[in-house]
Scaffold this active site. Structure first.
Site, mmCIF file in Angstrom:
data_model
loop_
_atom_site.group_PDB
_atom_site.id
_atom_site.type_symbol
_atom_site.label_atom_id
_atom_site.label_comp_id
_atom_site.label_asym_id
_atom_site.label_seq_id
_atom_site.Cartn_x
_atom_site.Cartn_y
_atom_site.Cartn_z
ATOM 1 N N ASP A 178 13.772 7.908 8.557
ATOM 2 C CA ASP A 178 12.771 8.340 9.538
ATOM 3 C C ASP A 178 12.698 7.336 10.688
ATOM 4 O O ASP A 178 12.124 7.624 11.734
ATOM 5 C CB ASP A 178 11.398 8.459 8.860
ATOM 6 C CG ASP A 178 10.329 8.943 9.828
ATOM 7 O OD1 ASP A 178 10.557 10.003 10.457
ATOM 8 O OD2 ASP A 178 9.292 8.272 9.975
ATOM 9 N N HIS B 138 10.930 9.162 13.439
ATOM 10 C CA HIS B 138 9.789 8.252 13.222
ATOM 11 C C HIS B 138 8.462 9.036 13.217
ATOM 12 O O HIS B 138 7.541 8.726 13.983
ATOM 13 C CB HIS B 138 9.760 7.145 14.291
ATOM 14 C CG HIS B 138 8.970 5.930 13.879
ATOM 15 N ND1 HIS B 138 9.266 4.670 14.307
ATOM 16 C CD2 HIS B 138 7.883 5.785 13.080
ATOM 17 C CE1 HIS B 138 8.390 3.802 13.815
ATOM 18 N NE2 HIS B 138 7.537 4.464 13.053
ATOM 19 N N GLU C 140 15.413 2.857 18.652
ATOM 20 C CA GLU C 140 14.682 4.128 18.811
ATOM 21 C C GLU C 140 14.410 4.384 20.288
ATOM 22 O O GLU C 140 13.868 3.517 20.953
ATOM 23 C CB GLU C 140 13.370 4.064 18.024
ATOM 24 C CG GLU C 140 13.609 3.993 16.526
ATOM 25 C CD GLU C 140 12.329 4.052 15.691
ATOM 26 O OE1 GLU C 140 11.227 4.236 16.253
ATOM 27 O OE2 GLU C 140 12.442 3.917 14.464
ATOM 28 N N ASP D 18 9.160 -6.788 -5.051
ATOM 29 C CA ASP D 18 8.324 -7.335 -3.979
ATOM 30 C C ASP D 18 8.006 -8.782 -4.336
ATOM 31 O O ASP D 18 7.388 -9.046 -5.367
ATOM 32 C CB ASP D 18 7.020 -6.521 -3.850
ATOM 33 C CG ASP D 18 6.277 -6.851 -2.557
ATOM 34 O OD1 ASP D 18 6.206 -8.044 -2.197
ATOM 35 O OD2 ASP D 18 5.785 -5.910 -1.914
ATOM 36 N N ARG E 258 0.813 -1.214 0.000
ATOM 37 C CA ARG E 258 0.000 0.000 0.000
ATOM 38 C C ARG E 258 0.858 1.282 0.000
ATOM 39 O O ARG E 258 0.677 2.173 -0.828
ATOM 40 C CB ARG E 258 -0.910 -0.006 1.236
ATOM 41 C CG ARG E 258 -1.852 1.171 1.337
ATOM 42 C CD ARG E 258 -2.525 1.181 2.694
ATOM 43 N NE ARG E 258 -3.160 -0.082 3.002
ATOM 44 C CZ ARG E 258 -4.392 -0.398 2.642
ATOM 45 N NH1 ARG E 258 -5.131 0.472 2.005
ATOM 46 N NH2 ARG E 258 -4.899 -1.565 2.951
HETATM 47 C C1 MLT Z 1 3.175 2.516 11.684
HETATM 48 O O1 MLT Z 1 3.624 1.378 11.707
HETATM 49 O O2 MLT Z 1 1.987 2.749 11.588
HETATM 50 C C2 MLT Z 1 4.099 3.693 11.777
HETATM 51 O O3 MLT Z 1 5.433 3.330 11.696
HETATM 52 C C3 MLT Z 1 3.847 4.515 12.985
HETATM 53 C C4 MLT Z 1 3.901 3.721 14.240
HETATM 54 O O4 MLT Z 1 4.693 2.793 14.375
HETATM 55 O O5 MLT Z 1 3.118 3.993 15.123
#
Ligand code: MLT
Length: 322
Positions: A258, A282, A263, A171, A151
């Site tokens: 990002d 992120h 993290e 993919d 997506r």
């Molecule tokens: C996600 O997986 O939707 C995004 O990386 C944001 C998140 O991890 O909350």
């Protein structure tokens, strides 16, 4: 009344409404204390998490009355989905709610890299006026390699197409003849072919055992000289030390991350000292619009499952036993 536990900072109008209608415990720091979390999940019927709560097999075993784990976001790598499925617990997520925001950030990072927007900003603030240094290049006429053509990969490719880019993808799970591939006039290639051809490589794979550190020294070595690498998926798919070396040796032109291997990342990361890198915390999915849709979706799914109905997007298809 069913008990709902929220273990991260997930707020918004829909959550306020849920607080009014149901028994919601809001514990935004609970994700950081697994032992406390193990105690807290006992007797809880719905668990709402983002990406920091590690919903392990142990937590699932302790959750003796859980019907749904609702993930406010797209990635399911912090949830032991197999253990949840075996326990008859629905795992819902919100892939439709934040994908546009992620795709937009990926495009923003591509332009920021090639036009050196952050560096030009710092230099100008410091008194510089260096128009000859900050020349950069266009996206138009370049080739974008999309690794992970799901997506978010497709939304990113659709936007890149409008900029006049040629789309190639990789993919293992996507049929090269599928309509969205055809509509983008995209070519699905092997990973090696993609790396050899792409001027920009944007990564949109989920974190699995197969993708962990897939972007390693070998793959960076296969990229076109001067290529730009963008990662808005999961930090653990990149070997950051290998990336730092590829950037230091000018093997590739630049990178924008990002998401990080750890993290928040260590302040001593070799990436911090490099000028051809853009680092963000992120935030790809953290637009106001996406977060509002995400919170609406988790609250709706939790209420639906607790009433015996189906969630909109869910991982496991087993009929809930509880
Ligand atoms: C996600 O997986 O939707 C995004 O990386 C944001 C998140 O991890 O909350």
């Amino acid at each position: 009344m069913p008990e709902i536990l929220v273990t991260e900072n997930i707020t918004g109008d829909a959550m306020d409404q849920l607080h009014k209608e149901m028994d919601v415990s809001f514990e935004p720091d609970l994700w950081s204390d697994p032992e406390k979390l193990k105690e807290a999940v006992k007797g809880v019927n719905a668990l709402i998490v983002r990406n920091q709560t590690q919903v392990t097999e142990e937590i699932i075993a302790a959750a003796d009355d859980l019907q749904i784990i609702a993930r406010a976001g797209a990635g399911l790598d912090n949830i032991d989905t197999k253990a949840a499925e075996a326990a008859g617990i629905v795992v819902s997520f919100t892939p439709q709610a934040n994908s546009v925001s992620v795709a937009e950030l990926a495009i923003g990072l591509m332009i920021s890299l090639t036009r050196q927007i952050p560096a030009a900003d710092w230099d100008t603030r410091a008194g510089g006026w260096n128009r000859q240094i900050f020349t950069g290049g266009e996206l138009s006429g370049k080739t974008l390699g999309v690794v992970g053509f799901g997506r978010i990969g497709v939304l990113t490719a659709t936007r890149a197409k409008v900029f006049g880019m040629t789309i190639i993808g990789h993919d293992d799970y996507v049929d090269p003849e599928s309509p969205h591939v055809k509509e983008l006039d995209a070519k699905m290639l092997s990973l090696d072919e993609l790396l050899a051809k792409a001027d920009f490589i944007t990564c949109h794979v989920p974190l699995t055992d197969g993708t962990r550190e897939m972007f390693n020294a070998e793959l960076f070595g296969k990229m076109k000289e001067g290529a730009f690498f963008i990662n808005t998926s999961r930090g653990e798919v990149v070997d950051e030390n290998a990336l730092a070396r590829a950037l230091q040796n000018d093997q590739i032109g630049g990178a924008a991350l990002d998401v990080r291997q750890v993290e928040p990342p260590d302040a001593s990361s070799p990436l911090n000292g490099l000028t051809n890198v853009i680092l963000t915390p992120h935030i790809a999915a953290f637009t106001d619009e996406a977060q509002s849709r995400v919170v609406d979706a988790v609250c709706r799914d939790v209420q639906a499952v607790l009433k015996g109905e189906s969630a909109t997007d869910y991982f496991n298809f087993a009929k809930p036993r509880r």
